[in-house]
Scaffold this motif. Sequence first.
Motif, PDB file in Angstrom:
ATOM      1  N   ASP A   1      10.609  -3.034  -5.087  1.00 23.54           N
ATOM      2  CA  ASP A   1       9.950  -3.799  -4.031  1.00 23.54           C
ATOM      3  C   ASP A   1       9.104  -4.888  -4.673  1.00 23.54           C
ATOM      4  N   ASN A   2       8.646  -5.806  -3.853  1.00 26.05           N
ATOM      5  CA  ASN A   2       7.711  -6.820  -4.299  1.00 26.05           C
ATOM      6  C   ASN A   2       6.423  -6.163  -4.795  1.00 26.05           C
ATOM      7  N   ASP A   3       5.838  -6.693  -5.858  1.00 30.59           N
ATOM      8  CA  ASP A   3       4.680  -6.033  -6.464  1.00 30.59           C
ATOM      9  C   ASP A   3       3.491  -5.916  -5.524  1.00 30.59           C
ATOM     10  N   VAL A   4       3.285  -6.891  -4.652  1.00 34.43           N
ATOM     11  CA  VAL A   4       2.119  -6.817  -3.765  1.00 34.43           C
ATOM     12  C   VAL A   4       2.331  -5.762  -2.681  1.00 34.43           C
ATOM     13  N   ASN A   5       3.562  -5.572  -2.254  1.00 32.98           N
ATOM     14  CA  ASN A   5       3.843  -4.503  -1.302  1.00 32.98           C
ATOM     15  C   ASN A   5       3.456  -3.146  -1.877  1.00 32.98           C
ATOM     16  N   ILE A   6       3.839  -2.907  -3.130  1.00 33.67           N
ATOM     17  CA  ILE A   6       3.523  -1.590  -3.690  1.00 33.67           C
ATOM     18  C   ILE A   6       2.030  -1.473  -4.020  1.00 33.67           C
ATOM     19  N   MET A   7       1.371  -2.599  -4.302  1.00 36.38           N
ATOM     20  CA  MET A   7      -0.082  -2.551  -4.473  1.00 36.38           C
ATOM     21  C   MET A   7      -0.743  -2.106  -3.173  1.00 36.38           C
ATOM     22  N   ALA A   8      -0.264  -2.628  -2.058  1.00 38.56           N
ATOM     23  CA  ALA A   8      -0.804  -2.227  -0.756  1.00 38.56           C
ATOM     24  C   ALA A   8      -0.592  -0.733  -0.524  1.00 38.56           C
ATOM     25  N   LEU A   9       0.587  -0.232  -0.869  1.00 44.98           N
ATOM     26  CA  LEU A   9       0.872   1.192  -0.712  1.00 44.98           C
ATOM     27  C   LEU A   9      -0.065   2.039  -1.563  1.00 44.98           C
ATOM     28  N   GLY A  10      -0.232   1.639  -2.824  1.00 48.59           N
ATOM     29  CA  GLY A  10      -1.070   2.409  -3.734  1.00 48.59           C
ATOM     30  C   GLY A  10      -2.522   2.414  -3.323  1.00 48.59           C
ATOM     31  N   GLU A  11      -3.053   1.253  -2.976  1.00 42.64           N
ATOM     32  CA  GLU A  11      -4.455   1.142  -2.578  1.00 42.64           C
ATOM     33  C   GLU A  11      -4.723   1.961  -1.320  1.00 42.64           C
ATOM     34  N   ARG A  12      -3.836   1.833  -0.333  1.00 43.52           N
ATOM     35  CA  ARG A  12      -4.078   2.545   0.921  1.00 43.52           C
ATOM     36  C   ARG A  12      -3.989   4.057   0.730  1.00 43.52           C
ATOM     37  N   ALA A  13      -2.942   4.519   0.014  1.00 44.53           N
ATOM     38  CA  ALA A  13      -2.741   5.961  -0.142  1.00 44.53           C
ATOM     39  C   ALA A  13      -3.934   6.623  -0.810  1.00 44.53           C
ATOM     40  N   ARG A  14      -4.518   5.940  -1.777  1.00 42.03           N
ATOM     41  CA  ARG A  14      -5.587   6.559  -2.558  1.00 42.03           C
ATOM     42  C   ARG A  14      -6.977   6.359  -1.938  1.00 42.03           C
ATOM     43  N   PHE A  15      -7.217   5.203  -1.333  1.00 44.43           N
ATOM     44  CA  PHE A  15      -8.586   4.884  -0.924  1.00 44.43           C
ATOM     45  C   PHE A  15      -8.777   4.596   0.567  1.00 44.43           C
ATOM     46  N   TRP A  16      -7.692   4.302   1.285  1.00 41.56           N
ATOM     47  CA  TRP A  16      -7.836   3.911   2.688  1.00 41.56           C
ATOM     48  C   TRP A  16      -6.827   4.649   3.572  1.00 41.56           C
ATOM     49  N   ALA A  17      -6.658   5.930   3.338  1.00 41.37           N
ATOM     50  CA  ALA A  17      -5.634   6.698   4.053  1.00 41.37           C
ATOM     51  C   ALA A  17      -5.862   6.720   5.560  1.00 41.37           C
ATOM     52  N   ASP A  18      -7.114   6.536   5.984  1.00 41.70           N
ATOM     53  CA  ASP A  18      -7.415   6.571   7.413  1.00 41.70           C
ATOM     54  C   ASP A  18      -7.347   5.200   8.069  1.00 41.70           C
ATOM     55  N   VAL A  19      -6.937   4.176   7.312  1.00 42.90           N
ATOM     56  CA  VAL A  19      -6.847   2.809   7.836  1.00 42.90           C
ATOM     57  C   VAL A  19      -5.387   2.463   8.121  1.00 42.90           C
ATOM     58  N   ASP A  20      -5.085   2.097   9.342  1.00 37.00           N
ATOM     59  CA  ASP A  20      -3.704   1.795   9.733  1.00 37.00           C
ATOM     60  C   ASP A  20      -3.351   0.319   9.640  1.00 37.00           C
ATOM     61  N   ASP A  21      -4.356  -0.557   9.565  1.00 36.09           N
ATOM     62  CA  ASP A  21      -4.097  -1.999   9.534  1.00 36.09           C
ATOM     63  C   ASP A  21      -4.857  -2.602   8.351  1.00 36.09           C
ATOM     64  N   LEU A  22      -4.107  -2.908   7.296  1.00 37.10           N
ATOM     65  CA  LEU A  22      -4.706  -3.331   6.031  1.00 37.10           C
ATOM     66  C   LEU A  22      -3.892  -4.453   5.411  1.00 37.10           C
ATOM     67  N   LEU A  23      -4.572  -5.431   4.841  1.00 38.29           N
ATOM     68  CA  LEU A  23      -3.921  -6.481   4.056  1.00 38.29           C
ATOM     69  C   LEU A  23      -4.367  -6.345   2.610  1.00 38.29           C
ATOM     70  N   PHE A  24      -3.408  -6.338   1.697  1.00 38.87           N
ATOM     71  CA  PHE A  24      -3.745  -6.379   0.272  1.00 38.87           C
ATOM     72  C   PHE A  24      -3.374  -7.775  -0.219  1.00 38.87           C
ATOM     73  N   ILE A  25      -4.353  -8.503  -0.745  1.00 36.38           N
ATOM     74  CA  ILE A  25      -4.127  -9.861  -1.231  1.00 36.38           C
ATOM     75  C   ILE A  25      -4.218  -9.877  -2.751  1.00 36.38           C
ATOM     76  N   LYS A  26      -3.154 -10.282  -3.400  1.00 32.92           N
ATOM     77  CA  LYS A  26      -3.154 -10.396  -4.854  1.00 32.92           C
ATOM     78  C   LYS A  26      -3.340 -11.865  -5.241  1.00 32.92           C
ATOM     79  N   VAL A  27      -4.336 -12.120  -6.075  1.00 37.28           N
ATOM     80  CA  VAL A  27      -4.556 -13.463  -6.601  1.00 37.28           C
ATOM     81  C   VAL A  27      -4.523 -13.350  -8.118  1.00 37.28           C
ATOM     82  N   ALA A  28      -3.475 -13.864  -8.718  1.00 37.11           N
ATOM     83  CA  ALA A  28      -3.308 -13.793 -10.176  1.00 37.11           C
ATOM     84  C   ALA A  28      -2.463 -14.985 -10.598  1.00 37.11           C
ATOM     85  N   THR A  29      -1.450 -14.756 -11.424  1.00 36.29           N
ATOM     86  CA  THR A  29      -0.512 -15.832 -11.763  1.00 36.29           C
ATOM     87  C   THR A  29       0.171 -16.340 -10.501  1.00 36.29           C
TER      88      THR A  29
END
Length: 396
Positions: free
Chosen positions: A186-214
């Motif tokens: 999958d796209n790297d930002v999609n899996i970042m969203a999955l990882g962040e939510r599963a570990r720290f925001w499991a009770d949040v159903d509507d979340l945006l993960f924004i990656k700012v890098a290269t």
Amino acid sequence: MADQGRSGPRAGDLFQILRDGKPWTRAELAMTTGLARSTVAGKVDLLLGSGLVVSIGEAVSSGGRPPSRFAFYARARVVLAADIGATHVRVALTDLNGEVLAEDRNPMPVSAGPEAVLGYVIDCGRRLLAEIHQPLTLLAGVGIGLPGPVEHATGRPVKPPIMPGWDGFDVVGFVQRSLPVPVLVDNDVNIMALGERARFWADVDDLLFIKVATGIGSGIISSGQLQRGADGTAGDLGHVRVARGEGIVCSCGNIGCLEAVASGAAIARALSERGVEAKSGADVMELAAHGNVAAIQALRQAGRDVGEVIATCVNLLNPSVIVMGGSVAAAGDHVIAGVREVVYHRSPPLATTNLRIVLSRAGERAAVMGAGQLVSQYVLSPAGIEAALMSAASVG
């Protein structure tokens, strides 16, 4: 339980209740599901035989022999998780809950090509398995994040701007020739969203993960589900046109893209043109960390540029949490301050009253944690569990 079809309840369906990791007895499962105790007992025995569920002692008896308790065992299998970025490759082994067991990071550019990069992932995965004394037979699957658009159904990159030689490459087939297990890409930002939510925001159903890098992108979780869009390109914020990008050519060939003014490389280039020595995003971070005013101002402006696009996302998607990640976003409060400044100013009060804009808590591990989740969701699904039980039965 949900409709199980003509064949009746499956062990894979019963297992979904056990994924909470809490101890259960057969009687408690029977009461929760409404199934006969004999049916529950047979399915539980199958799951115990697979190793995915283990006995963990006895419950308090209400008379007679104490009932045994059992729970999901996340370390029954391991997952090989790979975060392939523009300029790095991070490889980790996780358990089935996404907990990192071992990892390695190498400054390998994605431009080295798919054979070289994926070959490194495979070799590193084998080495990490040896380091934690786990046989290849316990490998449940491989999850890979790529820094570009991915056709989710096939795992093939689709015209990725910064990945020469990767367009249409059969990532799944290449990896499976060496590691014959499920491979999910999958796209790297999609899996970042999955990882962040599963570990720290499991009770949040509507979340945006924004990656700012290269590069710049977003992972969208709406109503508890990752949104990939019709062709897997949902969340590609880096190539949305912004006002300050007028006349600036982006690596994708278009003019005025957010990535052309707010990515790490773009910030470094702009500073260099002003006489500040900066060749990369890492140089910008270093300058800002040492109090360089020009670098701090540039990061704050990059945050405003990103906020300009995020404000539109807030109006469209109404998330309750926006998580900022990636090497540039994680450089301190400068970028996130710029984002907050614009988002809270441009979005309607109703959409921002309860909105939280925060830095990633998973940090550099967000992608490998998410890649682990990607595989776990697949192999621990009802169909995945049934397939594993059938495979174990055929071997036995």
